[in-house]
Design an enzyme around this catalytic site. Structure first.
Site, short mmCIF file in Angstrom:
data_model
loop_
_atom_site.label_atom_id
_atom_site.label_comp_id
_atom_site.label_asym_id
_atom_site.label_seq_id
_atom_site.Cartn_x
_atom_site.Cartn_y
_atom_site.Cartn_z
N GLU A 168 0.88 -1.15 0.00
CA GLU A 168 0.00 0.00 0.00
C GLU A 168 0.92 1.22 0.00
O GLU A 168 1.81 1.32 0.85
CB GLU A 168 -0.87 -0.01 1.26
N ARG A 184 5.66 -12.49 9.87
CA ARG A 184 6.36 -11.23 9.59
C ARG A 184 7.78 -11.28 10.11
O ARG A 184 8.07 -11.96 11.08
CB ARG A 184 5.70 -10.07 10.35
N LYS A 240 5.13 0.88 9.00
CA LYS A 240 5.15 2.16 8.31
C LYS A 240 4.55 3.26 9.19
O LYS A 240 5.02 4.39 9.19
CB LYS A 240 4.36 2.07 6.99
P1 ATP Z 1 3.13 -1.89 7.83
O1 ATP Z 1 2.55 -2.53 9.04
O2 ATP Z 1 4.57 -1.58 7.96
O3 ATP Z 1 2.34 -0.74 7.32
P2 ATP Z 1 1.82 -3.45 5.92
O4 ATP Z 1 1.67 -4.91 6.01
O5 ATP Z 1 0.63 -2.64 6.23
O6 ATP Z 1 3.07 -3.02 6.75
P3 ATP Z 1 1.78 -3.35 3.09
O7 ATP Z 1 2.18 -2.25 2.18
O8 ATP Z 1 0.36 -3.70 3.18
O9 ATP Z 1 2.35 -2.99 4.53
O10 ATP Z 1 2.65 -4.64 2.81
C1 ATP Z 1 2.98 -5.16 1.57
C2 ATP Z 1 3.36 -6.59 1.75
O11 ATP Z 1 4.49 -6.70 2.60
C3 ATP Z 1 2.24 -7.39 2.39
O12 ATP Z 1 2.10 -8.60 1.70
C4 ATP Z 1 2.71 -7.59 3.79
O13 ATP Z 1 2.20 -8.77 4.32
C5 ATP Z 1 4.23 -7.62 3.63
N1 ATP Z 1 4.90 -7.21 4.86
C6 ATP Z 1 4.70 -6.07 5.55
N2 ATP Z 1 5.44 -6.05 6.67
C7 ATP Z 1 6.16 -7.21 6.67
C8 ATP Z 1 7.12 -7.78 7.57
N3 ATP Z 1 7.50 -7.16 8.68
N4 ATP Z 1 7.64 -8.99 7.25
C9 ATP Z 1 7.28 -9.61 6.13
N5 ATP Z 1 6.38 -9.13 5.25
C10 ATP Z 1 5.82 -7.94 5.51
MG MG Z 2 -1.14 -3.06 5.12
#
Ligand code: ATP
Ligand code: MG
Length: 561
Positions: A37, A262, A272
């Protein structure tokens, strides 16, 4: 594709893919996607997800899409899109022509929603978001059905069209899936699919005033792109029944969602939202500050794509949440750079040395090895002169037993140059040593004595007259606590000393124009990269990526004792 399950790097997702390939479930296709995102910069956790998704596609001869899940116009920005593209590319992955945006499917998603209404599986609800939340129930209590749940299909179609046409205000109505308000899984209790939101989207502008919710949009994006394995993190496990329900109800192409744990790193945060707070509150220079666990921060710090990919590979893919020691990331960098980084000499905390028996105006060039791990890297010339600088810490008036460096009357080797012996020190009014007087032995050129005499210490040095002055930024952990959340507010655990500046530092002149993007080893001090943003003409700024050895291990012992 051959089965990979016997390889040591195998993990449960590969075993699923191997089984699918054997059964012919996807006709041997492997098509993954990385779906960020665009509401922040990517961090090291995302790097793991990128490596898994693109890595599996590479390994199985499949494809991986870069898809922006841009369904929330309130938090998303073009700047984030561009940074994400740059980061994935820098890591070395290729989405070919498949740079995709969920927002490109808004019309298709809308049409699917109309389909669902026609099937009696979705309804327009007039409750506010707060009322919906209150009627949702809890893990132990069932939810309450919306009074609008049994509207006729025609009414629902009409109201949904009017939602889209802009007849209602922000949040006045929603479109909800009609599933089951007593379902044990809260995600299945008539979840919202569309909300009304008058916000300008970074790609679709003001074309839409209804926006799809994540759970609705995500599975459709996967389905439209004919993804085979939709790999996501564990927090989506509870959303999988909904993912499956939507695609089954639509009777459309249906990828398999697979969840993994994760990546978490100690001494930092990988979210983020939290990283944005650190940026917004001015704790760091920006998203790409070298202390940040963002991909752009790591790049600016001197990390290489190979080191990050190797790190992601070694931490593995599991279903169990773990916290990885940040030292492993640093080690991955050392392992990569030790083989490749050009060596140079630099002095961060200079102490002047005068070689009293060396001619005053002479400049001599000694041969220095560029990389002892790689003969093909060759040698370079380094200027040796009467006046030099060494590290302050390499001299002690009253050296303890194990100190083999310089002290009164002691002889050491100056790397690539000569043996020198210290005969005296000049002090300032505080009694601090400001200058050493030494003599050199002209017979020891290259760092060896013809009489076989040995010295125990070898020091790095830089000419005090033939050099370049630079500013060097030395970084420490961003947080003092292994778990930054300790005590509730991560902002309270920030390390106020995460940045130290060494200035002026003196570097050998060969590095006056550092190769852009190249991380150098400053002998005995660590790995350093020129900072593109802080350097300006005539002013070189370097970042230390990492020390040579895990100096943190000592610190960790202190913390844990
Ligand atoms: P954040 O919590 O940092 O905002 P998010 O999961 O909301 O992370 P996205 O942009 O939705 O961020 O993530 C894109 C992809 O990266 C998703 O498939 C998510 O599952 C993966 N991802 C995000 N954080 C991690 C992590 N710490 N380890 C592994 N994969 C991750
Ligand atoms: Mg997300």
């Amino acid at each position: 594709m051959s089965a990979k399950k016997d390889q040591p790097s195998s993990h449960f997702i590969k075993r699923i893919i191997n089984a699918d390939n054997e059964s012919g479930k996807w006709d041997g296709r492997v098509h993954t996607r990385f779906p960020p995102e665009p509401n922040g910069y990517l961090h090291i956790g995302h790097a793991k997800s990128i490596c898994i998704n693109f890595g599996l596609a590479e390994e199985y001869g499949g494809k991986c899409n870069l898809r922006f899940d841009d369904t929330n116009p309130l938090k998303e920005e073009e700047e984030y899109v561009n940074s994400i593209i740059e980061d994935v590319k820098w890591l070395g992955f290729d989405w070919e022509d498949r740079l995709l945006f969920a927002s490109d499917y808004f019309q298709q998603m809308h049409d699917f929603a109309v389909d669902l209404i026609k099937k009696g599986n979705a309804f327009v609800c007039d409750l506010s978001s707060e009322e919906i939340r209150n009627q949702r129930g809890t893990l132990t209590e069932p939810g309450t059905e919306s009074p609008f749940r049994n509207r006729s299909i025609d009414d629902n179609l009409d109201l949904f069209a009017r939602m889209k046409a802009g007849e209602f205000s922000d949040g006045e109505r929603t479109l909800r899936a009609k599933i089951n308000m007593v379902h044990p899984n809260l995600n299945m209790r008539d979840p919202v699919m569309y909300r009304i939101l008058y916000a300008t989207h970074h790609r679709t502008g003001d074309e839409w005033c209804i926006y799809p919710m994540y759970d609705w949009a995500h599975g459709l994006g996967d389905s439209i792109e004919r993804i085979t394995h939709s790999i996501c993190t564990l927090e989506f496990e509870d959303h999988r029944p909904l993912y499956d329900w939507f695609l089954q109800a639509l009777d459309t192409y249906h990828p398999q969602q697979i969840e993994f744990a994760r990546l978490n790193l100690n001494f930092t945060v990988v979210s983020k939202r939290k990283l944005k707070r650190i940026v917004d509150e001015g704790v760091v220079d920006g998203w790409d500050d070298p202390r940040m666990p963002t991909i752009s921060g790591l790049r600016r710090r001197g990390y290489t794509p190979v080191s990050i990919r190797n790190f992601a590979e070694t931490v593995g893919v599991t279903k169990r949440d773990t916290i990885v020691d940040a030292a492993r990331l640093e080690n991955a960098l050392r392992n990569d750079l030790n083989k490749r980084a050009p060596r140079v000499m630099g002095v961060l905390d200079p102490l002047k040395v005068v070689i009293t028996n060396y001619p005053e105006d002479k400049v001599e060039y000694v041969d220095a090895v560029n990389n002892p791990e790689d003969d093909s890297a060759g040698t370079r010339k380094v200027a040796f002169t009467r006046e030099l600088v060494i590290e302050k810490a390499d001299y002690m008036e009253d050296p303890p037993k194990k100190f083999f460096r310089l002290g009164p009357g002691r002889e050491v080797r100056l790397k690539y140059a000569y043996f020198i012996t210290c005969h005296g020190a000049v002090r300032d009014e505080n009694g601090d040593v400001t200058e050493l007087h030494c003599t050199y032995d002209p017979e020891t050129k290259g760092g060896a004595a013809p009489d076989g005499r040995r010295v125990r210490g070898t020091l790095h040095w830089v000419s005090a007259t033939e050099n370049i002055a630079a500013k060097v930024r030395l970084y420490d952990r961003l947080f003092n606590n292994e778990n930054p959340e300790e005590g509730g507010d991560f902002m309270k655990n920030l390390n106020p000393n995460s940045l130290q500046i060494a200035e002026p530092a003196f570097l050998e002149a060969s590095i006056s124009e550092p190769v852009s993007g190249c991380t150098y080893q400053f002998e005995r001090l660590g790995y350093f990269i020129a900072d593109v943003q802080h350097s300006s003409s005539g002013k070189l700024v370097f970042n230390r990526a990492v020390t040579l050895r895990d100096s943190w291990a000592k610190h960790a012992q202190k913390v844990h004792k």
